[in-house]
Design an enzyme around this catalytic site. Structure first.
Site, PDB file in Angstrom:
ATOM      1  N   ASN A  69      29.547  44.109  33.549  1.00 48.49           N
ATOM      2  CA  ASN A  69      30.381  43.099  34.235  1.00 48.49           C
ATOM      3  C   ASN A  69      30.378  43.398  35.722  1.00 48.49           C
ATOM      4  O   ASN A  69      30.079  44.512  36.142  1.00 48.49           O
ATOM      5  CB  ASN A  69      31.824  43.185  33.707  1.00 48.49           C
ATOM      6  CG  ASN A  69      32.400  44.596  33.829  1.00 48.49           C
ATOM      7  OD1 ASN A  69      32.113  45.473  33.005  1.00 48.49           O
ATOM      8  ND2 ASN A  69      33.175  44.817  34.853  1.00 48.49           N
TER       9      ASN A  69
ATOM     10  N   HIS B  53      37.569  44.589  26.870  1.00 49.14           N
ATOM     11  CA  HIS B  53      36.669  45.635  26.366  1.00 49.14           C
ATOM     12  C   HIS B  53      35.616  45.021  25.428  1.00 49.14           C
ATOM     13  O   HIS B  53      34.470  45.471  25.378  1.00 49.14           O
ATOM     14  CB  HIS B  53      37.475  46.723  25.640  1.00 49.14           C
ATOM     15  CG  HIS B  53      36.616  47.824  25.094  1.00 49.14           C
ATOM     16  ND1 HIS B  53      35.876  48.666  25.896  1.00 49.14           N
ATOM     17  CD2 HIS B  53      36.336  48.196  23.825  1.00 49.14           C
ATOM     18  CE1 HIS B  53      35.199  49.511  25.151  1.00 49.14           C
ATOM     19  NE2 HIS B  53      35.464  49.241  23.883  1.00 49.14           N
TER      20      HIS B  53
ATOM     21  N   MET C 237      34.527  54.812  33.203  1.00 46.66           N
ATOM     22  CA  MET C 237      35.651  55.670  32.787  1.00 46.66           C
ATOM     23  C   MET C 237      35.185  56.878  31.985  1.00 46.66           C
ATOM     24  O   MET C 237      35.901  57.354  31.096  1.00 46.66           O
ATOM     25  CB  MET C 237      36.648  54.845  31.960  1.00 46.66           C
ATOM     26  CG  MET C 237      37.238  53.665  32.690  1.00 46.66           C
ATOM     27  SD  MET C 237      38.262  52.667  31.595  1.00 46.66           S
ATOM     28  CE  MET C 237      38.576  51.232  32.617  1.00 46.66           C
ATOM     29  N   SER C 238      33.990  57.357  32.266  1.00 45.38           N
ATOM     30  CA  SER C 238      33.488  58.479  31.451  1.00 45.38           C
ATOM     31  C   SER C 238      32.531  59.347  32.267  1.00 45.38           C
ATOM     32  O   SER C 238      32.515  59.300  33.494  1.00 45.38           O
ATOM     33  CB  SER C 238      32.754  57.936  30.219  1.00 45.38           C
ATOM     34  OG  SER C 238      31.566  57.264  30.604  1.00 45.38           O
TER      35      SER C 238
ATOM     36  N   TYR D 200      41.395  58.161  28.842  1.00 49.49           N
ATOM     37  CA  TYR D 200      42.337  57.055  28.615  1.00 49.49           C
ATOM     38  C   TYR D 200      42.787  56.944  27.166  1.00 49.49           C
ATOM     39  O   TYR D 200      43.719  56.207  26.860  1.00 49.49           O
ATOM     40  CB  TYR D 200      41.775  55.715  29.122  1.00 49.49           C
ATOM     41  CG  TYR D 200      40.537  55.189  28.424  1.00 49.49           C
ATOM     42  CD1 TYR D 200      40.587  54.676  27.135  1.00 49.49           C
ATOM     43  CD2 TYR D 200      39.316  55.162  29.087  1.00 49.49           C
ATOM     44  CE1 TYR D 200      39.460  54.174  26.513  1.00 49.49           C
ATOM     45  CE2 TYR D 200      38.182  54.658  28.482  1.00 49.49           C
ATOM     46  CZ  TYR D 200      38.256  54.169  27.191  1.00 49.49           C
ATOM     47  OH  TYR D 200      37.139  53.681  26.583  1.00 49.49           O
ATOM     48  N   GLU D 201      42.148  57.697  26.251  1.00 50.75           N
ATOM     49  CA  GLU D 201      42.647  57.757  24.870  1.00 50.75           C
ATOM     50  C   GLU D 201      43.766  58.788  24.758  1.00 50.75           C
ATOM     51  O   GLU D 201      44.301  59.006  23.674  1.00 50.75           O
ATOM     52  CB  GLU D 201      41.519  58.165  23.917  1.00 50.75           C
ATOM     53  CG  GLU D 201      40.383  57.170  23.808  1.00 50.75           C
ATOM     54  CD  GLU D 201      39.215  57.756  23.025  1.00 50.75           C
ATOM     55  OE1 GLU D 201      39.275  57.753  21.789  1.00 50.75           O
ATOM     56  OE2 GLU D 201      38.254  58.224  23.667  1.00 50.75           O
TER      57      GLU D 201
ATOM     58  N   ALA E 125      28.800  52.360  30.084  1.00 48.43           N
ATOM     59  CA  ALA E 125      28.958  50.969  30.527  1.00 48.43           C
ATOM     60  C   ALA E 125      29.738  51.008  31.837  1.00 48.43           C
ATOM     61  O   ALA E 125      30.646  51.826  31.985  1.00 48.43           O
ATOM     62  CB  ALA E 125      29.741  50.192  29.479  1.00 48.43           C
TER      63      ALA E 125
ATOM     64  N   HIS F 255      32.722  52.731  19.766  1.00 43.91           N
ATOM     65  CA  HIS F 255      32.388  54.159  19.782  1.00 43.91           C
ATOM     66  C   HIS F 255      32.597  54.716  18.378  1.00 43.91           C
ATOM     67  O   HIS F 255      33.732  54.856  17.932  1.00 43.91           O
ATOM     68  CB  HIS F 255      33.303  54.926  20.735  1.00 43.91           C
ATOM     69  CG  HIS F 255      32.982  54.709  22.176  1.00 43.91           C
ATOM     70  ND1 HIS F 255      32.259  55.596  22.928  1.00 43.91           N
ATOM     71  CD2 HIS F 255      33.282  53.682  23.004  1.00 43.91           C
ATOM     72  CE1 HIS F 255      32.135  55.140  24.165  1.00 43.91           C
ATOM     73  NE2 HIS F 255      32.747  53.973  24.227  1.00 43.91           N
TER      74      HIS F 255
ATOM     75  N   HIS G   5      37.525  59.911  25.687  1.00 44.36           N
ATOM     76  CA  HIS G   5      37.874  59.513  27.052  1.00 44.36           C
ATOM     77  C   HIS G   5      39.282  60.001  27.390  1.00 44.36           C
ATOM     78  O   HIS G   5      40.137  60.074  26.504  1.00 44.36           O
ATOM     79  CB  HIS G   5      37.889  57.978  27.191  1.00 44.36           C
ATOM     80  CG  HIS G   5      36.616  57.307  26.837  1.00 44.36           C
ATOM     81  ND1 HIS G   5      36.286  56.973  25.550  1.00 44.36           N
ATOM     82  CD2 HIS G   5      35.584  56.889  27.614  1.00 44.36           C
ATOM     83  CE1 HIS G   5      35.103  56.382  25.533  1.00 44.36           C
ATOM     84  NE2 HIS G   5      34.651  56.318  26.773  1.00 44.36           N
TER      85      HIS G   5
ATOM     86  N   SER H  60      29.620  52.743  25.361  1.00 44.74           N
ATOM     87  CA  SER H  60      30.111  51.500  24.749  1.00 44.74           C
ATOM     88  C   SER H  60      28.999  50.495  24.460  1.00 44.74           C
ATOM     89  O   SER H  60      28.316  50.059  25.387  1.00 44.74           O
ATOM     90  CB  SER H  60      31.101  50.800  25.687  1.00 44.74           C
ATOM     91  OG  SER H  60      32.275  51.523  25.799  1.00 44.74           O
TER      92      SER H  60
HETATM   93  N1  HPA Z   1      35.533  49.371  35.230  1.00 45.09           N
HETATM   94  C1  HPA Z   1      35.630  50.573  34.619  1.00 45.09           C
HETATM   95  N2  HPA Z   1      34.950  50.875  33.525  1.00 45.09           N
HETATM   96  C2  HPA Z   1      34.117  49.947  33.028  1.00 45.09           C
HETATM   97  C3  HPA Z   1      33.970  48.682  33.605  1.00 45.09           C
HETATM   98  C4  HPA Z   1      34.713  48.375  34.769  1.00 45.09           C
HETATM   99  O1  HPA Z   1      34.632  47.268  35.357  1.00 45.09           O
HETATM  100  N3  HPA Z   1      33.060  47.999  32.847  1.00 45.09           N
HETATM  101  C5  HPA Z   1      32.678  48.837  31.854  1.00 45.09           C
HETATM  102  N4  HPA Z   1      33.311  50.017  31.945  1.00 45.09           N
END
Ligand code: HPA
Length: 278
Positions: free
Chosen positions: A230, A242, A206-207, A85-86, A113, A61, A83, A30
């Protein structure tokens, strides 16, 4: 969502489109797509052109392969990824790695990320992943491959030492840590972050882990870098979106781009390929 990947067909399609065979592949997470601009003689192929591939649906992406030369090395960049989650199956997530391996790639660099769990990790920090915890409870591997695959060295010790040495030489601060992968797409609760911390995670994303699983089963050396975008959501007082993640990736990604620009040619020329059980 499933796809019916015919590996031979997808590989033949890519071979017809790409002028040369790559030896290193880099997956850009990302907001981390800047490396594409550093390539010479680049050729792009969108995922949805490749037989058996599906489109990439996440903002930040692009969902394309870009091949070209970086410091003399033949590289295959993957700008964006699939991913869970998609709604994509493990088979879809594994498809770009399988095709890259079939094209001759022997080393993979994954970027992503993450939310920082360890207290001293703040947005903009770069982390070299030493190990991971697969908290998605999924696997990219068909049963017969899982039986034979072991994960003693998910992230190659030699590639990690080359990366660490180069970061020191380039004066790029590089933390180290354990990556926990979750399914998403919701960011984590405070209790989930506390639990991940207790089991040894420094960052959460998440990847990556499913892609590393398939790459290792195919005998490919892996390296991974996380960009902390973050503080993990359970540790924040403000809301996270996001869009924030993509923006921090874009702003702070230049250090990772600089490191990869030097690192990739070294991986291609100095580090010889090795099968998993060597
Ligand atoms: N959690 C999960 N995936 C992420 C985060 C997060 O805080 N930041 C960027 N990808």
């Amino acid at each position: 969502m499933n796809s019916s990947l015919d590996l031979a067909l997808a590989t033949a399609f890519m071979q017809a489109r790409l002028p040369r065979s790559p030896s290193v592949s880099v997956v850009l997470g990302s907001g981390l797509g800047q490396l594409v601009d550093a390539l010479d003689d680049s050729v792009s192929v969108s995922f949805d052109e490749v037989p058996g591939f599906v489109p990439c649906s996440v903002e930040g992406h692009l969902g394309q392969f870009v091949t070209g030369r970086l410091g003399g090395a033949e590289v295959l960049l993957q700008s964006g990824r699939y991913h869970s989650y998609e709604g994509y199956s493990a088979e879809v997530i594994a498809a770009p790695v399988r095709v890259a391996a079939a094209l001759g790639v022997r080393s993979f660099v994954f970027t992503n990320a993450v939310g920082g769990i360890r207290e001293n990790l703040v947005p903009g920090d770069l982390v070299l992943i030493d190990d991971h915890i697969n908290a998605t409870f999924q696997s990219c591997l068909p049963r017969f491959e899982s039986c034979m695959s072991e994960m003693r060295f998910p992230y190659d010790p030699m590639l990690r030492s080359v990366a660490k040495e180069l970061a020191v030489r380039m004066d790029i601060p590089l933390a180290r840590g354990t990556y926990a992968a979750v399914l998403g797409p919701a960011y984590e609760t405070a209790a989930e972050i506390r639990a991940l911390e207790v089991i040894g995670a420094d960052v959460v994303g998440m990847s990556t882990v499913l892609e590393v699983g398939i790459a290792r089963a195919l005998g490919i050396r892996c390296l991974a870098f996380s960009m902390v975008t973050n503080k993990a959501t359970g540790l924040r007082t403000s809301k996270l979106s996001h869009k924030d993640v993509v923006e921090v990736g874009q702003q702070a990604g230049w250090r990772l781009t600089a490191l990869l620009t030097e690192l990739i040619p070294r991986l291609a020329t100095e580090v010889s390929p090795r099968r998993q059980n060597d």
